[in-house]
Scaffold this active site. Structure first.
Site, PDB file in Angstrom:
ATOM      1  N   SER A 125       0.890  -1.451   0.291  1.00 50.39           N
ATOM      2  CA  SER A 125       0.267   0.020   0.062  1.00 50.39           C
ATOM      3  C   SER A 125       0.914   1.180  -0.233  1.00 50.39           C
ATOM      4  CB  SER A 125      -1.012   0.297   1.019  1.00 50.39           C
ATOM      5  OG  SER A 125      -1.981   1.150   1.481  1.00 50.39           O
ATOM      6  N   TYR A 150      -2.127  -0.925  10.827  1.00 53.06           N
ATOM      7  CA  TYR A 150      -2.618  -0.908   9.924  1.00 53.06           C
ATOM      8  C   TYR A 150      -1.252  -1.571   8.719  1.00 53.06           C
ATOM      9  CZ  TYR A 150      -3.748  -2.287   4.363  1.00 53.06           C
ATOM     10  OH  TYR A 150      -3.992  -2.330   3.537  1.00 53.06           O
ATOM     11  N   LYS A 154       1.725  -3.586   6.949  1.00 48.06           N
ATOM     12  CA  LYS A 154       2.299  -3.909   5.360  1.00 48.06           C
ATOM     13  C   LYS A 154       4.284  -3.512   5.270  1.00 48.06           C
ATOM     14  CE  LYS A 154      -1.403  -4.509   3.065  1.00 48.06           C
ATOM     15  NZ  LYS A 154      -1.693  -5.516   2.958  1.00 48.06           N
TER      16      LYS A 154
HETATM   17  P1  NAD Z   1     -10.712  -7.373   0.865  1.00 44.27           P
HETATM   18  O1  NAD Z   1     -11.513  -7.375   2.580  1.00 44.27           O
HETATM   19  O2  NAD Z   1     -12.164  -7.120   0.304  1.00 44.27           O
HETATM   20  O3  NAD Z   1     -10.025  -8.776   0.347  1.00 44.27           O
HETATM   21  C1  NAD Z   1      -9.108  -9.479   1.413  1.00 44.27           C
HETATM   22  C2  NAD Z   1      -9.739 -10.515   1.414  1.00 44.27           C
HETATM   23  O4  NAD Z   1      -9.054 -11.854   2.478  1.00 44.27           O
HETATM   24  C3  NAD Z   1     -11.087 -11.051   1.887  1.00 44.27           C
HETATM   25  O5  NAD Z   1     -11.861 -11.550   0.827  1.00 44.27           O
HETATM   26  C4  NAD Z   1     -10.932 -11.815   3.038  1.00 44.27           C
HETATM   27  O6  NAD Z   1     -12.139 -12.427   3.596  1.00 44.27           O
HETATM   28  C5  NAD Z   1      -9.694 -12.469   2.868  1.00 44.27           C
HETATM   29  N1  NAD Z   1      -8.893 -12.462   4.265  1.00 44.27           N
HETATM   30  C6  NAD Z   1      -8.952 -12.089   5.384  1.00 44.27           C
HETATM   31  N2  NAD Z   1      -8.387 -12.553   6.048  1.00 44.27           N
HETATM   32  C7  NAD Z   1      -7.790 -13.770   5.943  1.00 44.27           C
HETATM   33  C8  NAD Z   1      -6.696 -14.619   5.950  1.00 44.27           C
HETATM   34  N3  NAD Z   1      -6.599 -14.941   6.942  1.00 44.27           N
HETATM   35  N4  NAD Z   1      -7.075 -16.131   6.158  1.00 44.27           N
HETATM   36  C9  NAD Z   1      -8.345 -16.142   4.557  1.00 44.27           C
HETATM   37  N5  NAD Z   1      -8.126 -14.913   3.266  1.00 44.27           N
HETATM   38  C10 NAD Z   1      -8.794 -13.535   4.312  1.00 44.27           C
HETATM   39  O7  NAD Z   1      -9.682  -6.126   1.016  1.00 44.27           O
HETATM   40  P2  NAD Z   1      -9.507  -5.360  -0.377  1.00 44.27           P
HETATM   41  O8  NAD Z   1      -9.458  -4.170  -0.929  1.00 44.27           O
HETATM   42  O9  NAD Z   1      -9.270  -6.657  -1.627  1.00 44.27           O
HETATM   43  O10 NAD Z   1      -7.962  -5.635  -0.229  1.00 44.27           O
HETATM   44  C11 NAD Z   1      -6.953  -6.339  -0.772  1.00 44.27           C
HETATM   45  C12 NAD Z   1      -5.115  -6.630  -0.387  1.00 44.27           C
HETATM   46  O11 NAD Z   1      -4.768  -5.342  -1.044  1.00 44.27           O
HETATM   47  C13 NAD Z   1      -5.457  -6.167   1.123  1.00 44.27           C
HETATM   48  O12 NAD Z   1      -4.469  -7.376   1.868  1.00 44.27           O
HETATM   49  C14 NAD Z   1      -5.015  -4.889   1.645  1.00 44.27           C
HETATM   50  O13 NAD Z   1      -4.297  -4.549   2.443  1.00 44.27           O
HETATM   51  C15 NAD Z   1      -4.407  -4.352   0.154  1.00 44.27           C
HETATM   52  N6  NAD Z   1      -4.487  -3.139   0.140  1.00 44.27           N
HETATM   53  C16 NAD Z   1      -6.126  -2.390   0.044  1.00 44.27           C
HETATM   54  C17 NAD Z   1      -5.949  -1.439  -0.719  1.00 44.27           C
HETATM   55  C18 NAD Z   1      -7.777  -0.413  -0.505  1.00 44.27           C
HETATM   56  O14 NAD Z   1      -7.863   0.670  -0.201  1.00 44.27           O
HETATM   57  N7  NAD Z   1      -8.603  -1.644  -1.047  1.00 44.27           N
HETATM   58  C19 NAD Z   1      -5.546  -0.099  -0.347  1.00 44.27           C
HETATM   59  C20 NAD Z   1      -3.652  -0.785  -0.101  1.00 44.27           C
HETATM   60  C21 NAD Z   1      -3.963  -1.854  -0.001  1.00 44.27           C
END
Ligand code: NAD
Ligand code: UDP
Length: 339
Positions: A125, A150, A154
């Site tokens: 991120s 959080y 990362k």
């Molecule tokens: P999201 O919550 O929709 O997707 C994350 C998925 O991981 C979910 O489906 C959740 O059920 C699953 N998950 C969490 N812990 C788990 C575990 N222990 N075992 C199995 N599954 C697990 O989030 P997203 O927006 O799709 O983000 C995906 C990744 O990108 C994350 O790591 C997030 O930190 C990173 N990210 C997201 C953003 C954003 O703004 N959406 C920005 C930067 C980074």
């Protein structure tokens, strides 16, 4: 045909990436514990693409479950999306965030080693640039000081992955630093479906628009920015998903660690976002200005040149597309994936 394991693939970014990988000829295996998602997203991915996804319900921390998945599928690369991502919640529940986000990473790395899989792409991120670096952010800047657990997860996971790659020269590790992903697939069938009250701007805007929330509060209008509200680098989730396909193509051609910013390079303010959403969707949103939210930086945006230079990737969609596609998803699915 290569097979990609998407850990956390049922979530927002994972489901959009699954569509683009399937459309590009990759096989997709998804493992998710549905902590923040549901299997319906993957059913819809299959409808959009007309292709099958091997879907496993399991906690990515659980190595015995991962080993079963790796034995049943010949995995060529992993994309690690699985993580908890709510900044405010991470301040209240730091131990849960460190446990979940770090342990998922360690279990994946241990299982990959056991099955001789050396390619991994990690969802990092822009938050790792912290408070100290100046915009626009470039990949060689040092990771900064984060304002919440959080963000620290990362930073720590990037470090773990870099150390692992250093110790295993046959590995190929790509750290993708996302800026602010918004919007939805143009079919309106998949999109962001946050549980409870949304923390992020765009899901909140969409829920106000659909009548699930009364009004939006814009956090602060006294920042040193052109209109006083914070500026961010919003990126269409489909552009972001396509960036993962480019990174997957690339991961098979290199060794070591590469870091890429995935952003547009152009910041928009909160007020610009709200007025664009109103204009392109022909509606009025109820909003008011409130105090600043603790920990928010005035500006965050990418220099995205490296991804263009090495991956041949750049964003194609406009802010108008992001706002229209978000509204198509939310108006077709007022309660997200729930009926
Ligand atoms: P999201 O919550 O929709 O997707 C994350 C998925 O991981 C979910 O489906 C959740 O059920 C699953 N998950 C969490 N812990 C788990 C575990 N222990 N075992 C199995 N599954 C697990 O989030 P997203 O927006 O799709 O983000 C995906 C990744 O990108 C994350 O790591 C997030 O930190 C990173 N990210 C997201 C953003 C954003 O703004 N959406 C920005 C930067 C980074
Ligand atoms: N924001 C806002 N009201 C909200 C949610 C967010 O004004 O209800 C602002 C927030 O202060 C930030 C921008 O919208 O300036 C983007 O916030 P978000 O949480 O979506 O992403 P961040 O960049 O903080 O990760």
């Amino acid at each position: 045909m290569k097979t990609i394991l998407l850990a956390g693939g049922a979530g927002y970014i994972g489901s959009h990436t699954a569509v683009e990988l399937l459309n590009s000829g990759y096989n997709v295996v998804v493992v998710d514990n549905y902590a923040n998602s549901c299997p319906e997203s993957i059913k819809r991915v299959e409808k959009i693409t007309g292709k099958k996804v091997a879907l496993y319900e399991a906690d990515v921390k659980d190595k015995s479950k991962l080993e079963k998945i790796f034995s049943e599928n010949k995995i060529d690369a992993v994309i690690h999306f699985a993580g908890l991502k709510a900044v405010g919640e991470s301040v209240k529940m730091p131990v849960e965030y460190y446990r979940n986000n770090i342990d998922t990473t360690l279990s994946l790395l241990e299982t990959m080693k056991k099955f001789n899989v050396g390619n991994i792409i990690f969802s990092s991120s822009a938050t790792v640039y912290g408070e100290d670096n100046k915009v626009p952010y470039t990949e060689e800047m040092k990771r900064g000081t984060c304002t919440n657990p959080y963000g620290w997860t990362k930073v720590m996971m990037e470090q773990i992955l870099e150390d692992t790659a250093k110790a295993n020269p046959d590995m190929s590790v790509i750290l993708l630093r996302y800026f602010n992903p918004i919007g939805a697939h143009e079919s309106g069938m998949i999109g962001e479906d946050p549980q409870g009250i949304p923390n992020n701007l765009m899901p909140y805007v969409a829920q106000v628009a659909v009548g699930r929330r009364d009004h939006l509060t814009i956090y602060g209008n006294d920042y040193p920015t052109p209109d006083g509200t914070c500026r961010r680098d919003y990126i269409h989730v489909v552009d972001l998903a396509k960036g993962h396909v480019k990174a997957i193509d690339y991961v098979f051609t290199t060794k070591g660690v590469e870091i890429f910013n995935l952003g547009t390079g152009t910041p928009y303010s909160v007020t610009e976002i709200v007025t664009t959403f109103e204009r392109v969707n022909n509606m009025k949103l109820k909003y008011e200005y409130g105090p600043r939210r603790q920990g928010d930086l005035p500006e965050s945006y990418a220099n995205a040149d490296k991804a263009y230079r090495l991956l041949g990737w750049k964003t194609e969609k406009t802010l108008e597309d992001m706002c229209k596609d978000l509204w198509r998803w939310q108006s077709n699915n007022p309660n997200g994936y729930k009926k």
